[in-house]
Design an enzyme around this catalytic site. Structure first.
Site, PDB file in Angstrom:
ATOM      1  N   GLU A 183       0.819  -1.222   0.000  1.00  0.00           N
ATOM      2  CA  GLU A 183       0.000   0.000   0.000  1.00  0.00           C
ATOM      3  C   GLU A 183       0.849   1.266   0.000  1.00  0.00           C
ATOM      4  O   GLU A 183       1.251   1.750   1.064  1.00  0.00           O
ATOM      5  CB  GLU A 183      -0.932   0.023   1.224  1.00  0.00           C
ATOM      6  CG  GLU A 183      -1.819   1.277   1.256  1.00  0.00           C
ATOM      7  CD  GLU A 183      -2.770   1.359   2.447  1.00  0.00           C
ATOM      8  OE1 GLU A 183      -2.667   0.518   3.363  1.00  0.00           O
ATOM      9  OE2 GLU A 183      -3.594   2.284   2.465  1.00  0.00           O
ATOM     10  N   LYS A 225      -2.407  -1.986  -3.189  1.00  0.00           N
ATOM     11  CA  LYS A 225      -3.470  -1.167  -2.583  1.00  0.00           C
ATOM     12  C   LYS A 225      -3.105   0.300  -2.758  1.00  0.00           C
ATOM     13  O   LYS A 225      -2.418   0.884  -1.903  1.00  0.00           O
ATOM     14  CB  LYS A 225      -3.634  -1.528  -1.104  1.00  0.00           C
ATOM     15  CG  LYS A 225      -4.638  -0.647  -0.363  1.00  0.00           C
ATOM     16  CD  LYS A 225      -5.069  -1.250   0.955  1.00  0.00           C
ATOM     17  CE  LYS A 225      -5.943  -0.285   1.733  1.00  0.00           C
ATOM     18  NZ  LYS A 225      -6.616  -0.899   2.865  1.00  0.00           N
TER      19      LYS A 225
HETATM   20  P1  13P Z   1      -9.283   3.907   4.152  1.00  0.00           P
HETATM   21  O1  13P Z   1     -10.113   3.165   3.118  1.00  0.00           O
HETATM   22  O2  13P Z   1     -10.093   4.522   5.245  1.00  0.00           O
HETATM   23  O3  13P Z   1      -8.280   4.808   3.515  1.00  0.00           O
HETATM   24  O4  13P Z   1      -8.457   2.784   4.928  1.00  0.00           O
HETATM   25  C1  13P Z   1      -7.801   1.840   4.204  1.00  0.00           C
HETATM   26  C2  13P Z   1      -6.534   1.474   4.885  1.00  0.00           C
HETATM   27  O5  13P Z   1      -6.335   0.322   5.204  1.00  0.00           O
HETATM   28  C3  13P Z   1      -5.523   2.521   5.114  1.00  0.00           C
HETATM   29  O6  13P Z   1      -4.311   1.931   5.455  1.00  0.00           O
END
Ligand code: 13P
Length: 352
Positions: A183, A225
């Protein structure tokens, strides 16, 4: 990367594909204790261990959610926690065929000599922690890097160090047989336009995949992500969903290899309706463009804002909150299929 170097290649690839199976996406419920405090503050609920358990137990027990949710990302406390009746919370998920995942990073900390920028920590002892979470039933993991946009930032230094750490984490996760969710979040804070977000997201993803390749990560056995390519929250004339979709797909087509089975978006600072509408536009255009990846969701706020509000910390509201969660999951799933229409919101509201 030759798959024969990976002892877990087959199971990693299967798990990654299952996480982005048709109609399904991920619930991110891995808020750290300080982040969930902010969420509880917004509804006037005290941040105690029992309240955190009750809230998450309510989500995990919501009947029917498993039709739309393939996996749930948990926090350290939650993966070890038991429901009020003594059932491990992990078991509530696995008994419905939902895969438990776990946040592995230790959060974003100030990056030395780089004002306004952060580096995500948590590499020390990671191999041992991965083995421990595998014993608790984790099938996949997550690590979040944060890239802020502002005057003269991000620096290349920030992008490179965060991409390097993401790939270090991903390789160790695959070594442990756990699918990494990589991510790199380019924040939507500020007033920059969509073009600046596109430029920074392209630079970031380019370096992330460079590092993943260098560090021998099996692309077939991971998920990405990312943020959507989107205008900042305070940008004047924020881009339409159609433009968000166009720019997002263009940036991915330049940077994300087709070997990656799925892209699961974060919702970030978007409202839940905005996150749904944009996901719909992305999937509608991706179909036209015959994009090679599944384009799904790994939403925290995008799935939880409505049930959090409906719950308000009161056990009398559990059914209403579960209904709000199910509703959001159903609509997000429809968007992930390119079958969402805003009228579906109104229909449900009228029925409710
Ligand atoms: P959000 O969808 O609220 O951005 O959270 C996703 C997430 O796992 C952030 O690390």
């Amino acid at each position: 990367m030759a798959t024969d170097m990976h002892p877990h290649a087959k199971s990693l690839t299967t798990t990654a594909r299952e996480l982005v199976a048709p109609r399904k996406g991920i619930l991110a419920a891995d808020e750290s204790t300080s982040t969930i405090k902010r969420r509880f503050d917004s509804i006037g609920v005290e941040n105690t261990e029992a309240n955190r358990r009750d809230y998450r137990e309510m989500l995990f027990r919501a009947k029917g959610a498993a039709d739309f949710i393939s996996g749930v990302i948990l926090y350290d406390e939650t993966i070890k926690q038991k429901a009020a009746d003594g059932t491990p919370l992990v078991q509530l998920l696995t008994s419905q065929g939902v895969m438990p995942g776990i946040k592995m990073d230790a959060g974003a900390k100030p990056l030395p000599f780089a004002p306004g920028e952060t580096i995500t920590e948590g590499l020390d002892g990671l191999r041992e922690r991965l083995a421990e979470y595998a014993k608790f039933g984790a099938r996949f993991t997550k690590w979040r890097a944060v890239i802020a946009i502002g005057d003269n930032i991000p620096s290349w230094y920030c992008i490179e160090t965060n991409a390097h750490a993401l790939a270090r984490y991903a390789a160790l996760s695959q070594e442990a047989g756990l699918v990494p969710i990589v991510e790199p979040e380019v924040l939507m804070d500020g007033d920059h336009g969509i073009d600046r977000c596109a430029e920074v997201t392209e630079m970031t993803l380019g370096e992330v995949f460079n590092q993943l390749r260098l560090q021998r990560v099996l692309l077939e056995g991971m998920l990405l992500k990312p943020n959507m390519v989107i205008s900042a929250i305070k940008a004047p004339n924020r881009a339409t969903p159609e433009l968000v979709a166009e720019r997002t797909i263009a940036v991915f087509s330049r940077t994300v290899p087709s070997a990656v089975p799925g892209i699961v978006f974060l919702s970030g600072g978007q409202g839940d309706d905005e996150a749904t509408t944009n996901l719909q536009a992305i999937n509608a255009q991706a179909k036209q463009a015959q994009a090679p990846w599944q384009l799904s969701y790994s939403y925290g706020r995008g799935l939880q804002a409505a049930p959090l509000k409906a719950w308000g910390g009161k056990s009398a509201n559990v059914s209403a909150a579960q209904a709000a969660y199910l509703h959001r999951a159903r609509l997000t799933s429809a968007a992930r299929e390119g079958k969402y229409d805003p009228s579906m919101e109104k229909q449900a509201a009228a029925a409710g």
